[in-house]
Design an enzyme around this catalytic site. Structure first.
Site, PDB file in Angstrom:
ATOM      1  N   ASP A  97      -9.934 -20.281  21.516  1.00 15.89           N
ATOM      2  CA  ASP A  97      -8.928 -20.615  20.511  1.00 15.89           C
ATOM      3  C   ASP A  97      -8.795 -22.123  20.358  1.00 15.89           C
ATOM      4  O   ASP A  97      -9.265 -22.899  21.199  1.00 15.89           O
ATOM      5  CB  ASP A  97      -7.573 -20.000  20.864  1.00 15.89           C
ATOM      6  CG  ASP A  97      -7.020 -20.499  22.201  1.00 15.89           C
ATOM      7  OD1 ASP A  97      -7.821 -20.690  23.143  1.00 15.89           O
ATOM      8  OD2 ASP A  97      -5.797 -20.704  22.303  1.00 15.89           O
ATOM      9  N   GLU A 155      -5.449 -19.857  25.055  1.00 16.60           N
ATOM     10  CA  GLU A 155      -5.265 -20.920  26.042  1.00 16.60           C
ATOM     11  C   GLU A 155      -4.311 -21.991  25.547  1.00 16.60           C
ATOM     12  O   GLU A 155      -3.626 -22.640  26.344  1.00 16.60           O
ATOM     13  CB  GLU A 155      -6.622 -21.549  26.384  1.00 16.60           C
ATOM     14  CG  GLU A 155      -6.610 -22.508  27.563  1.00 16.60           C
ATOM     15  CD  GLU A 155      -6.323 -23.955  27.196  1.00 16.60           C
ATOM     16  OE1 GLU A 155      -6.102 -24.774  28.108  1.00 16.60           O
ATOM     17  OE2 GLU A 155      -6.320 -24.277  25.984  1.00 16.60           O
TER      18      GLU A 155
END
Length: 383
Positions: A97, A155
């Site tokens: 991400d 994350e």
């Protein structure tokens, strides 16, 4: 750790209670392309935290083309493992991400001070590292160690959403290994362990009154001056941990107070962030902050332990020798701490300047992508 040689591609599906729907037009990655081109392909798949489904689908599909990999999907986390019966296993992980895009996609080539870069969101943090990992995962059918390749979601947002945290809680066996490498940007150098982080709210209490009659109340914002003075006079430590010197930090990162323009405030909250060396436990870090602000209402609202470098582990020493780098400390907190908590020594190693992570002009040097691939390929496939 031992297992039977994998004769054909195996897919293991772990049910997720709320999987992302499949992309209407799935993106096809080409793991046979150069690591630079694969970085571009990955970056051009938008994957802001919470929208990792399409990129996870693409990575999973690419990994499944390799007959030597056992592929497991847990939500939007993809795990690909060799099962060759080697006596040691290493884990290479990277998050898929990014923070929100701000006009910095699609990617494009860029020259910075005469050096070729790839510009765009995610190039540094950390799709260049993921691209290198994915390419090697597909191409290295006979690594000298068994390898777990792990690409995870969420994350860049709150701890409770982190895909690696979820995996550690629900399927820790998929994270097992003797040594781990997290592809966080490190300028192509090895950064050992990481600092811990703690965020606390320090409150002052007062009494409301009309500001025209301030003497009838007590101003909580004024009392915050003592908190700020503690911070102003604080001298952060520099601490040697397993041969690396970590720098700590204690800083105000927010302040809130006030009721109305004619009211003496009865509360003020100063948010303080403490970055502490991995030689300190969470309990010790908390006790240090409470002691510094004795007499105030101190509430820890977020905390994560650091990770010792673990550079004395045999695999860590072998990796350092293969890369030919002098390890440095990691000042920020990273997910190496999750591996450390499982008893797995871990380091940060990936292309890109950490200071460019999340920046609008985020870009990664092409030479660092190439060098990271060469270093990992040599280490994982040496005779």
């Amino acid at each position: 750790m031992r297992g039977e040689p994998c004769l054909k591609s195996r897919l293991v599906v772990v049910t997720d209670p709320s999987p992302h729907p499949a992309a209407p037009h799935p993106v096809v990655l080409d793991p046979g392309a150069s690591s630079l081109e694969l970085t571009r392909q990955l970056c051009d798949i938008g994957s802001v935290s919470g929208d990792e489904g399409p990129i996870a689908d693409a990575i999973e599909a690419a990994a499944r083309t390799a007959a030597h990999l056992e592929v497991t999907r847990v939500g939007d986390t993809v795990v690909a493992r060799t099962m060759l019966g080697r006596d040691r296993r290493v884990v290479l992980a990277g998050h898929i991400d990014t923070v929100p895009v701000n006009g910095n996609l699609p990617t494009h080539p860029l020259v910075v001070d005469g050096e070729e870069h790839l510009w765009g969101r995610g190039t540094v943090d950390m799709k260049a590292g993921v691209a290198v990992q994915l390419k090697l995962a597909v191409e290295l059918a006979e690594p000298v160690f068994d390898v777990t390749w792990l690409w995870y979601d969420h994350e860049e947002v709150g701890e409770e959403h982190n895909g690696l945290r979820r995996l550690a809680l629900t399927h820790p066996e998929l994270m097992e290994g003797d040594f781990a490498i997290l592809g966080e940007p490190s300028n192509g150098q090895i950064e050992g362990g990481c600092n811990g982080t703690l965020r606390a709210e320090i409150r002052t209490r007062g009494v409301r009154a009309h500001s025209a009659r301030a003497w009838m109340g007590h101003n909580a914002i004024h009392d915050a001056a003592e908190i700020l003075q503690v911070l102003q006079s604080y001298r952060p430590r520099e601490i040697d941990v397993d041969g690396l010197r970590y720098r700590e930090g204690l800083n105000a990162v927010g302040i809130a107070g006030g009721v109305a323009g004619n009211v003496i405030p009865d509360e003020c909250v100063v948010q303080v962030n403490y970055r502490f060396a991995p030689s300190r436990s969470l309990a010790e870090a908390t006790a240090h902050v409470v002691e510094l602000f004795e007499g105030f209402d101190v509430r820890v609202v977020d905390a994560a332990a650091g990770a010792r470098p673990g550079l004395d582990a045999p695999l860590a020493q072998e990796f350092i020798a293969a890369v030919g780098a002098t390890p440095q400390p990691k000042y920020g907190w990273t997910d190496v701490a999750r591996f450390s908590a499982l008893g797995i020594p871990a380091v940060n190693f990936g292309p890109g300047d950490p200071s460019k992570a999340h920046a609008d002009d985020e870009s990664v040097p092409v030479a660092q992508i190439v060098a990271a691939e060469e270093s990992l390929r040599t280490w994982l496939s040496r005779a």
